[in-house]
Design an enzyme around this catalytic site. Structure first.
Site, PDB file in Angstrom:
ATOM      1  N   THR A 108      38.631  -2.703 -19.848  1.00  7.72           N
ATOM      2  CA  THR A 108      38.338  -1.264 -19.866  1.00  7.72           C
ATOM      3  C   THR A 108      39.420  -0.516 -19.103  1.00  7.72           C
ATOM      4  O   THR A 108      39.997  -1.063 -18.182  1.00  7.72           O
ATOM      5  CB  THR A 108      36.965  -1.062 -19.184  1.00  7.72           C
ATOM      6  OG1 THR A 108      35.962  -1.500 -20.072  1.00  7.72           O
ATOM      7  CG2 THR A 108      36.706   0.371 -18.796  1.00  7.72           C
ATOM      8  N   GLY A 135      28.303  -2.650 -16.965  1.00  9.16           N
ATOM      9  CA  GLY A 135      27.903  -1.262 -17.159  1.00  9.16           C
ATOM     10  C   GLY A 135      26.459  -0.966 -16.793  1.00  9.16           C
ATOM     11  O   GLY A 135      26.161   0.079 -16.210  1.00  9.16           O
TER      12      GLY A 135
HETATM   13  N1  ASP Z   1      31.871  -0.911 -17.833  1.00  6.55           N
HETATM   14  C1  ASP Z   1      32.140  -1.278 -19.196  1.00  6.55           C
HETATM   15  C2  ASP Z   1      30.837  -1.284 -19.958  1.00  6.55           C
HETATM   16  O1  ASP Z   1      29.860  -1.782 -19.444  1.00  6.55           O
HETATM   17  C3  ASP Z   1      32.768  -2.623 -19.342  1.00  6.55           C
HETATM   18  C4  ASP Z   1      34.009  -2.867 -18.510  1.00  6.55           C
HETATM   19  O2  ASP Z   1      34.273  -2.166 -17.540  1.00  6.55           O
HETATM   20  O3  ASP Z   1      34.771  -3.811 -18.840  1.00  6.55           O
HETATM   21  O4  ASP Z   1      30.823  -0.861 -21.087  1.00  6.55           O
END
Ligand code: ASP
Length: 315
Positions: A181, A235
């Site tokens: 991300t 998340g």
């Molecule tokens: N926070 C992101 C999600 O849960 C995933 C990530 O940070 O890699 O969609």
């Protein structure tokens, strides 16, 4: 007022140093470095923090190494559903999209929601229709697919698990290929703060699942009064904790410094809920922190006039 500054991340996770070749590490380092230079140039020219984070995240979305835009992870249905948010610290304005499948740069759609709509968050078909009306680039759904992501999905399906991007346990094509991300935070020469976050979510997620990234206060937050924050990690836990806002709240209501607030959120509160991940943040004086509770987090920072610095693992 400190100098204008931008910080970026490319996701946190179990990025094993021993499994990462120097060549792979160099590719990530170079991508982060180039992105920082672009953001830094906007700030150096007197551009806004909002424009700097928009451009940094747009560039990261276009790099297949990271889990945002092209290179996004697959849902259980072998599709891509992307989420993004941008926030302007001046007046707490925010724009976000969730579950978009055909908008080349979800962060530009989020920015258009902020700039050109009375809303904060648009999802799915409605968000895509809005992006079309705004003249943003629309692509075929498989534009975002890579062979590495397809291998990750096969792996995750086989284990009936949902994986944080970096944690898919078995190597896809190259044993050291990792993804993440993306996010950016910036302070400009006018003292304005902004934050942006964009993601493909988690590998093998249920179609329709939305993570923290597009939610102001959870995965993204900016308030000129104190701090700009972009998060990466599990998340669901970041949503429950309101992680990004929690950093600001600790600073505002408890009067603690940014380093203390960010460490409490990532190294104590997140850990207590079995969450994994990290964040990047800049306060209104230009202090920058990038804590994470995983083995690594792709990250970097560039003050105007200085050489950018990037990192992958714990120092
Ligand atoms: N926070 C992101 C999600 O849960 C995933 C990530 O940070 O890699 O969609």
């Amino acid at each position: 007022m400190e100098k204008a500054v931008i910080a970026i991340h490319g996701g946190a996770g179990t990025l094993s140093r021993s499994n990462t070749s120097p060549e792979t590490a160099r590719k990530y380092t170079e991508a982060l470095h180039q992105t920082l230079l672009a953001g830094q140039a906007i700030l150096a020219a007197g551009g806004s923090a909002l424009d700097a984070v928009t451009e940094a995240v747009r560039l990261l979305e276009d790099i297949p190494l990271f889990n945002a835009g092209t290179g996004s992870v697959f849902t259980h249905a072998a599709t891509h559903e992307m989420d993004a948010c941008i926030m302007d610290g001046r007046r707490l304005d925010a724009g976000a999209v969730a579950g978009v499948r055909c908008v080349r740069n979800p962060i530009l759609a989020a920015r258009a929601v902020l700039d050109n709509s009375p809303h904060v968050l648009l999802i799915s078909d409605g968000a895509e229709q809005f992006a079309r009306e705004q003249g943003l680039e629309i692509v075929a759904p498989d534009f975002f697919s890579t062979a590495e992501r397809a291998a990750q999905l096969r792996q995750a399906r086989g284990q009936e698990q949902v994986f944080l991007d970096h944690d898919v346990p078995v190597p896809p094509i190259s044993p050291d290929t990792k993804f993440g991300t993306v996010g950016a935070v910036a302070l400009d020469s006018q003292g304005n703060l902004a934050a942006a976050t964009s993601t493909g979510g988690m590998t093998n997620k249920r179609p329709g699942r939305v993570g923290d990234s597009p939610l102001p206060g959870a995965g993204c937050y900016a308030n000129n009064a104190n701090v700009a924050v972009s998060c990466t990690g599990t998340g669901e836990v970041f949503i429950r904790m309101l992680a990004a806002y929690d950093v600001a709240a600790l600073m505002e209501y408890s009067g603690v410094s940014l380093p203390e607030a960010a460490d409490r959120v990532i190294k104590e509160k997140l850990v207590a809920l079995n969450g994994e991940g990290g964040l990047i943040a800049i306060d209104r004086e230009g202090h920058v922190v990038m804590p994470f509770n995983t083995e690594g987090m792709y990250r970097g920072v560039a003050w105007v006039g200085d050489i950018p610095s990037v990192g992958i693992w714990q120092e």
